[in-house]
Design a protein around this motif. Structure first.
Motif, mmCIF file in Angstrom:
data_model
loop_
_atom_site.group_PDB
_atom_site.id
_atom_site.type_symbol
_atom_site.label_atom_id
_atom_site.label_comp_id
_atom_site.label_asym_id
_atom_site.label_seq_id
_atom_site.Cartn_x
_atom_site.Cartn_y
_atom_site.Cartn_z
ATOM 1 N N PRO A 169 8.694 13.950 -17.202
ATOM 2 C CA PRO A 169 8.804 13.319 -18.521
ATOM 3 C C PRO A 169 9.229 11.852 -18.479
ATOM 4 O O PRO A 169 9.015 11.132 -19.451
ATOM 5 N N ASN A 170 9.803 11.390 -17.369
ATOM 6 C CA ASN A 170 10.265 10.006 -17.285
ATOM 7 C C ASN A 170 9.283 9.085 -16.571
ATOM 8 O O ASN A 170 9.577 7.901 -16.371
ATOM 9 N N ALA A 171 8.139 9.598 -16.189
ATOM 10 C CA ALA A 171 7.138 8.771 -15.512
ATOM 11 C C ALA A 171 6.437 7.882 -16.522
ATOM 12 O O ALA A 171 6.522 8.097 -17.734
ATOM 13 N N PHE A 172 5.754 6.865 -15.997
ATOM 14 C CA PHE A 172 4.855 6.054 -16.806
ATOM 15 C C PHE A 172 3.439 6.475 -16.448
ATOM 16 O O PHE A 172 3.175 6.920 -15.334
ATOM 17 N N VAL A 173 2.520 6.333 -17.367
ATOM 18 C CA VAL A 173 1.126 6.695 -17.143
ATOM 19 C C VAL A 173 0.346 5.410 -16.854
ATOM 20 O O VAL A 173 0.434 4.447 -17.619
ATOM 21 N N VAL A 174 -0.396 5.419 -15.743
ATOM 22 C CA VAL A 174 -1.208 4.256 -15.387
ATOM 23 C C VAL A 174 -2.669 4.678 -15.364
ATOM 24 O O VAL A 174 -3.058 5.540 -14.578
ATOM 25 N N ASN A 175 -3.457 4.082 -16.257
ATOM 26 C CA ASN A 175 -4.899 4.299 -16.268
ATOM 27 C C ASN A 175 -5.556 3.167 -15.498
ATOM 28 O O ASN A 175 -5.156 2.008 -15.633
ATOM 29 N N LEU A 176 -6.556 3.511 -14.697
ATOM 30 C CA LEU A 176 -7.255 2.536 -13.866
ATOM 31 C C LEU A 176 -8.710 2.463 -14.293
ATOM 32 O O LEU A 176 -9.418 3.473 -14.267
ATOM 33 N N ASN A 177 -9.127 1.282 -14.701
ATOM 34 C CA ASN A 177 -10.498 1.048 -15.132
ATOM 35 C C ASN A 177 -11.297 0.546 -13.932
ATOM 36 O O ASN A 177 -11.052 -0.565 -13.440
ATOM 37 N N ILE A 178 -12.219 1.351 -13.455
ATOM 38 C CA ILE A 178 -12.985 1.016 -12.258
ATOM 39 C C ILE A 178 -13.921 -0.156 -12.538
ATOM 40 O O ILE A 178 -14.678 -0.139 -13.505
ATOM 41 N N GLU A 179 -13.842 -1.159 -11.666
ATOM 42 C CA GLU A 179 -14.711 -2.327 -11.767
ATOM 43 C C GLU A 179 -15.813 -2.302 -10.707
ATOM 44 O O GLU A 179 -16.886 -2.842 -10.925
ATOM 45 N N VAL A 187 0.850 -1.195 0.000
ATOM 46 C CA VAL A 187 0.000 0.000 0.000
ATOM 47 C C VAL A 187 0.881 1.239 0.000
ATOM 48 O O VAL A 187 1.883 1.292 0.716
ATOM 49 N N GLY A 188 0.486 2.233 -0.792
ATOM 50 C CA GLY A 188 1.236 3.478 -0.806
ATOM 51 C C GLY A 188 0.406 4.612 -1.359
ATOM 52 O O GLY A 188 -0.560 4.392 -2.105
ATOM 53 N N PRO A 189 0.770 5.843 -1.003
ATOM 54 C CA PRO A 189 0.034 7.007 -1.500
ATOM 55 C C PRO A 189 0.389 7.301 -2.950
ATOM 56 O O PRO A 189 1.498 7.029 -3.402
ATOM 57 N N LYS A 190 -0.581 7.845 -3.661
ATOM 58 C CA LYS A 190 -0.376 8.272 -5.048
ATOM 59 C C LYS A 190 -0.866 9.710 -5.173
ATOM 60 O O LYS A 190 -2.038 9.979 -5.408
ATOM 61 N N GLY A 191 0.050 10.636 -5.000
ATOM 62 C CA GLY A 191 -0.286 12.053 -5.014
ATOM 63 C C GLY A 191 -0.679 12.605 -6.363
ATOM 64 O O GLY A 191 -1.268 13.677 -6.452
ATOM 65 N N SER A 192 -0.387 11.874 -7.433
ATOM 66 C CA SER A 192 -0.699 12.371 -8.776
ATOM 67 C C SER A 192 -2.024 11.825 -9.305
ATOM 68 O O SER A 192 -2.348 12.028 -10.480
ATOM 69 N N MET A 193 -2.814 11.165 -8.462
ATOM 70 C CA MET A 193 -4.066 10.557 -8.918
ATOM 71 C C MET A 193 -5.026 11.626 -9.433
ATOM 72 O O MET A 193 -5.229 12.657 -8.798
ATOM 73 N N THR A 194 -5.596 11.361 -10.599
ATOM 74 C CA THR A 194 -6.603 12.255 -11.171
ATOM 75 C C THR A 194 -7.800 11.423 -11.645
ATOM 76 O O THR A 194 -7.673 10.232 -11.902
ATOM 77 N N VAL A 195 -8.925 12.082 -11.759
ATOM 78 C CA VAL A 195 -10.134 11.448 -12.271
ATOM 79 C C VAL A 195 -10.256 11.829 -13.746
ATOM 80 O O VAL A 195 -10.358 13.009 -14.074
ATOM 81 N N LEU A 196 -10.215 10.827 -14.619
ATOM 82 C CA LEU A 196 -10.390 11.088 -16.053
ATOM 83 C C LEU A 196 -11.868 11.251 -16.393
ATOM 84 O O LEU A 196 -12.253 12.122 -17.162
ATOM 85 N N ASP A 197 -12.674 10.366 -15.833
ATOM 86 C CA ASP A 197 -14.124 10.397 -15.986
ATOM 87 C C ASP A 197 -14.679 9.479 -14.897
ATOM 88 O O ASP A 197 -13.894 8.872 -14.165
ATOM 89 N N PRO A 198 -15.975 9.357 -14.728
ATOM 90 C CA PRO A 198 -16.514 8.573 -13.612
ATOM 91 C C PRO A 198 -16.121 7.092 -13.592
ATOM 92 O O PRO A 198 -16.271 6.440 -12.561
ATOM 93 N N SER A 199 -15.580 6.562 -14.694
ATOM 94 C CA SER A 199 -15.184 5.150 -14.734
ATOM 95 C C SER A 199 -13.673 4.923 -14.821
ATOM 96 O O SER A 199 -13.231 3.780 -14.872
ATOM 97 N N HIS A 200 -12.895 6.022 -14.847
ATOM 98 C CA HIS A 200 -11.450 5.888 -15.041
ATOM 99 C C HIS A 200 -10.661 6.886 -14.196
ATOM 100 O O HIS A 200 -10.991 8.074 -14.160
ATOM 101 N N LEU A 201 -9.603 6.370 -13.577
ATOM 102 C CA LEU A 201 -8.653 7.193 -12.835
ATOM 103 C C LEU A 201 -7.301 7.073 -13.532
ATOM 104 O O LEU A 201 -7.090 6.176 -14.348
ATOM 105 N N GLN A 202 -6.393 7.973 -13.172
ATOM 106 C CA GLN A 202 -5.063 7.941 -13.769
ATOM 107 C C GLN A 202 -4.059 8.476 -12.764
ATOM 108 O O GLN A 202 -4.353 9.396 -12.008
ATOM 109 N N TYR A 203 -2.867 7.872 -12.761
ATOM 110 C CA TYR A 203 -1.773 8.454 -11.975
ATOM 111 C C TYR A 203 -0.474 8.294 -12.739
ATOM 112 O O TYR A 203 -0.378 7.506 -13.689
#
Length: 126
Positions: free
Chosen positions: A107-117, A35-51
């Motif tokens: 610029p060296n980060a990876f983008v992770v999209n999260l599909n809410i289930e 478990v860890g914090p993700k300070g860059s988490m954003t909401v793309l839309d009601p079914s998807h998050l991204q960090y």
């Protein structure tokens, strides 16, 4: 905890993710939680998050191995929280990642999209 039987965040839940630190949980190959914090988490839309995956540490390795993801955003003063179960989609050096990262300082980060289930409402104990 109340299971909401939906893969979409409500407006209140979107605000919990936008206004609070989000914690992400994964499971390693031996079944141990991480478990860890993700300070860059954003909401793309009601079914998807991204960090933005900046550390490329344990959580990232677990996701690459196929770990499901659980996230919690909690507002302690109001005693409310939301837990989300999701699957992750990692973007490393592809056109999508380059487009997202061009708007950031990482610029060296990876983008992770999260599909809410699944979403669950949580009432925190006082």
């Amino acid at each position: 905890m109340k299971k909401l039987n939906t893969n979409k965040l409500t407006e209140e839940q979107v605000n919990l993710f936008k206004n609070n630190l989000v914690y992400l949980a994964t499971v390693d190959a031996d079944g141990n939680p991480q478990v860890g914090p993700k300070g860059s988490m954003t909401v793309l839309d009601p079914s998807h998050l991204q960090y933005l995956e900046k550390t490329k540490g344990e959580a990232y390795e677990n996701i690459k191995r196929g770990s499901k993801v659980a996230l919690v955003a909690a507002d302690v003063p109001s005693h409310t929280a939301v837990r989300v179960l999701a699957t992750a989609e990692v973007h490393e050096d592809d056109d999508y990642a380059k487009k997202v990262l061009a708007k950031t300082e990482f610029p060296n980060a990876f983008v992770v999209n999260l599909n809410i289930e699944e979403t669950l409402s949580i009432l925190l104990c006082k």
